[in-house]
Motif scaffolding. Structure first.
Motif, mmCIF file in Angstrom:
data_model
loop_
_atom_site.group_PDB
_atom_site.id
_atom_site.type_symbol
_atom_site.label_atom_id
_atom_site.label_comp_id
_atom_site.label_asym_id
_atom_site.label_seq_id
_atom_site.Cartn_x
_atom_site.Cartn_y
_atom_site.Cartn_z
ATOM 1 N N LYS A 218 -7.534 13.435 -4.063
ATOM 2 C CA LYS A 218 -6.456 12.593 -4.222
ATOM 3 C C LYS A 218 -6.761 11.242 -3.538
ATOM 4 C CE LYS A 218 -3.391 15.455 -5.806
ATOM 5 N NZ LYS A 218 -2.906 15.068 -7.210
ATOM 6 N N TYR A 219 -7.905 11.145 -2.764
ATOM 7 C CA TYR A 219 -8.249 10.123 -1.927
ATOM 8 C C TYR A 219 -8.786 8.707 -2.784
ATOM 9 C CZ TYR A 219 -10.391 6.965 1.327
ATOM 10 O OH TYR A 219 -10.778 5.997 2.031
ATOM 11 N N THR A 220 -8.149 7.796 -2.462
ATOM 12 C CA THR A 220 -8.463 6.552 -2.772
ATOM 13 C C THR A 220 -8.416 5.346 -1.564
ATOM 14 O OG1 THR A 220 -6.301 5.520 -3.622
ATOM 15 C CG2 THR A 220 -7.566 6.822 -5.012
ATOM 16 N N GLU A 221 -9.285 4.430 -1.742
ATOM 17 C CA GLU A 221 -9.118 3.498 -0.628
ATOM 18 C C GLU A 221 -7.886 2.720 -0.644
ATOM 19 O OE1 GLU A 221 -12.829 1.452 -0.482
ATOM 20 O OE2 GLU A 221 -14.024 3.262 -0.059
ATOM 21 N N GLN A 222 -7.294 2.456 -1.937
ATOM 22 C CA GLN A 222 -6.127 1.500 -1.941
ATOM 23 C C GLN A 222 -4.898 2.202 -1.487
ATOM 24 O OE1 GLN A 222 -8.504 2.459 -4.702
ATOM 25 N NE2 GLN A 222 -9.531 0.645 -4.043
ATOM 26 N N GLU A 223 -4.908 3.332 -0.823
ATOM 27 C CA GLU A 223 -3.714 3.936 -0.493
ATOM 28 C C GLU A 223 -3.973 4.510 0.936
ATOM 29 O OE1 GLU A 223 -1.885 6.329 -4.121
ATOM 30 O OE2 GLU A 223 -3.748 6.925 -3.861
ATOM 31 N N ARG A 224 -2.702 4.714 1.782
ATOM 32 C CA ARG A 224 -2.767 5.326 3.038
ATOM 33 C C ARG A 224 -2.540 6.647 2.877
ATOM 34 N NH1 ARG A 224 1.784 4.979 7.445
ATOM 35 N NH2 ARG A 224 0.662 5.758 9.073
ATOM 36 N N LEU B 220 -17.900 14.997 6.194
ATOM 37 C CA LEU B 220 -17.741 14.283 4.808
ATOM 38 C C LEU B 220 -17.727 13.139 4.995
ATOM 39 C CD1 LEU B 220 -15.245 16.809 3.218
ATOM 40 C CD2 LEU B 220 -17.407 16.172 2.482
ATOM 41 N N ASN B 221 -17.556 12.518 6.429
ATOM 42 C CA ASN B 221 -17.639 11.049 6.694
ATOM 43 C C ASN B 221 -16.251 10.424 6.451
ATOM 44 O OD1 ASN B 221 -20.186 10.394 7.996
ATOM 45 N ND2 ASN B 221 -21.263 10.314 6.150
ATOM 46 N N PHE B 222 -15.222 11.163 6.279
ATOM 47 C CA PHE B 222 -14.005 10.520 6.203
ATOM 48 C C PHE B 222 -13.455 9.863 7.527
ATOM 49 C CE2 PHE B 222 -12.937 13.401 2.249
ATOM 50 C CZ PHE B 222 -12.572 12.196 1.738
ATOM 51 N N HIS B 223 -13.956 10.282 8.710
ATOM 52 C CA HIS B 223 -13.345 9.700 10.018
ATOM 53 C C HIS B 223 -13.896 8.168 9.973
ATOM 54 C CE1 HIS B 223 -17.595 10.668 10.606
ATOM 55 N NE2 HIS B 223 -17.600 9.974 11.858
ATOM 56 N N HIS B 224 -14.514 7.746 9.103
ATOM 57 C CA HIS B 224 -14.803 6.254 9.202
ATOM 58 C C HIS B 224 -13.877 5.395 8.271
ATOM 59 C CE1 HIS B 224 -18.366 6.816 11.222
ATOM 60 N NE2 HIS B 224 -19.085 7.527 10.494
ATOM 61 N N ASN B 225 -13.109 6.088 7.642
ATOM 62 C CA ASN B 225 -12.126 5.440 6.714
ATOM 63 C C ASN B 225 -10.752 5.128 7.400
ATOM 64 O OD1 ASN B 225 -13.948 6.716 5.281
ATOM 65 N ND2 ASN B 225 -12.569 7.104 3.566
ATOM 66 N N SER B 226 -10.541 3.713 7.719
ATOM 67 C CA SER B 226 -9.292 3.128 8.300
ATOM 68 C C SER B 226 -7.978 3.456 7.539
ATOM 69 C CB SER B 226 -9.451 1.763 8.751
ATOM 70 O OG SER B 226 -9.435 1.165 7.348
ATOM 71 N N MET C 60 0.774 -1.314 -0.081
ATOM 72 C CA MET C 60 0.008 0.033 -0.028
ATOM 73 C C MET C 60 0.916 1.152 -0.019
ATOM 74 S SD MET C 60 -2.951 1.175 2.801
ATOM 75 C CE MET C 60 -4.248 0.187 2.172
ATOM 76 N N THR C 61 0.781 2.067 -1.057
ATOM 77 C CA THR C 61 1.269 3.441 -1.079
ATOM 78 C C THR C 61 0.908 4.452 -0.077
ATOM 79 O OG1 THR C 61 0.153 4.311 -2.841
ATOM 80 C CG2 THR C 61 2.174 2.998 -3.408
ATOM 81 N N THR C 62 1.655 5.298 0.288
ATOM 82 C CA THR C 62 1.300 6.288 1.298
ATOM 83 C C THR C 62 1.400 7.755 0.638
ATOM 84 O OG1 THR C 62 2.027 4.890 3.353
ATOM 85 C CG2 THR C 62 1.848 7.411 3.721
ATOM 86 N N LYS C 63 0.262 8.609 1.173
ATOM 87 C CA LYS C 63 0.283 9.809 0.563
ATOM 88 C C LYS C 63 0.401 10.809 2.081
ATOM 89 C CE LYS C 63 -1.583 9.423 -3.927
ATOM 90 N NZ LYS C 63 -2.437 9.690 -4.879
ATOM 91 N N VAL C 64 0.939 12.074 1.906
ATOM 92 C CA VAL C 64 0.949 12.706 3.341
ATOM 93 C C VAL C 64 0.727 14.062 2.695
ATOM 94 C CG1 VAL C 64 2.666 13.610 4.930
ATOM 95 C CG2 VAL C 64 2.974 11.443 4.073
ATOM 96 N N LEU C 65 -0.327 14.412 3.747
ATOM 97 C CA LEU C 65 -0.651 15.815 3.398
ATOM 98 C C LEU C 65 -0.198 16.686 4.591
ATOM 99 C CD1 LEU C 65 -2.770 14.360 1.671
ATOM 100 C CD2 LEU C 65 -4.443 16.187 2.190
ATOM 101 N N ILE C 66 0.738 17.742 4.377
ATOM 102 C CA ILE C 66 1.185 18.664 5.486
ATOM 103 C C ILE C 66 0.143 19.793 5.593
ATOM 104 C CG2 ILE C 66 3.016 19.865 6.294
ATOM 105 C CD1 ILE C 66 4.935 18.028 4.446
ATOM 106 N N ILE C 67 -0.714 19.940 6.497
ATOM 107 C CA ILE C 67 -1.648 20.827 6.490
ATOM 108 C C ILE C 67 -1.005 22.038 7.412
ATOM 109 C CG2 ILE C 67 -4.297 21.559 6.748
ATOM 110 C CD1 ILE C 67 -4.578 18.498 6.214
ATOM 111 N N ASP C 68 -0.433 23.001 6.981
ATOM 112 C CA ASP C 68 0.261 23.981 7.879
ATOM 113 C C ASP C 68 0.400 25.056 6.939
ATOM 114 O OD1 ASP C 68 2.190 25.291 9.655
ATOM 115 O OD2 ASP C 68 2.203 23.474 10.729
#
Length: 129
Positions: free
Chosen positions: A47-53, A77-83, A1-9
């Protein structure tokens, strides 16, 4: 699983330093700097997909949409349910109210104070925090 990082700052120097640090730890990472929570939400929606972290490094004090407002919109947006989305609050705030509030939100992985050690970023990227 690939990882994407958002730096929200809103601190561009912090974004550059953190991005370079993360890329040294894993050169396959895709890192997205976001100057505020609004841009962070827009980027996540694009950018969101279920196949990536996804790892979100979220500051609290920002213009336009701050960290707490971001979390509120994230829930709507119910993103908090996404593991596959991990949120880390990374702030210069040492206010116990902020720390306690973050600890009471189940989908927030951890509240970290700036600066964050490279070893901690390594643990975050490896899912060991």
């Amino acid at each position: 699983m690939t990882t994407k990082v958002l730096i929200i700052d809103d601190d561009t120097i912090y974004q550059v330093i953190t991005s370079k640090t993360l890329k040294k730890l894993d050169n396959k990472l895709e890192v997205f700097p976001c100057l505020n929570g609004k841009i962070g939400l827009e980027t996540l929606l694009q950018k969101y997909t279920e196949q990536e972290r996804f790892v979100l490094l979220l500051d609290l004090n920002m213009p336009v949409l701050d960290g707490w407002e971001f979390i509120h919109e994230f829930e709507k947006l119910n993103f908090h349910h996404n593991s596959n989305i991990d949120i880390y609050i990374i702030s210069s705030s040492t206010d116990q109210i902020d720390i306690t509030k973050a600890q009471n939100i189940l989908f927030i992985k951890e509240f970290l104070s700036k600066p964050v050690a490279v070893s901690k970023f390594d643990k975050i990227l490896n899912g060991n925090s």
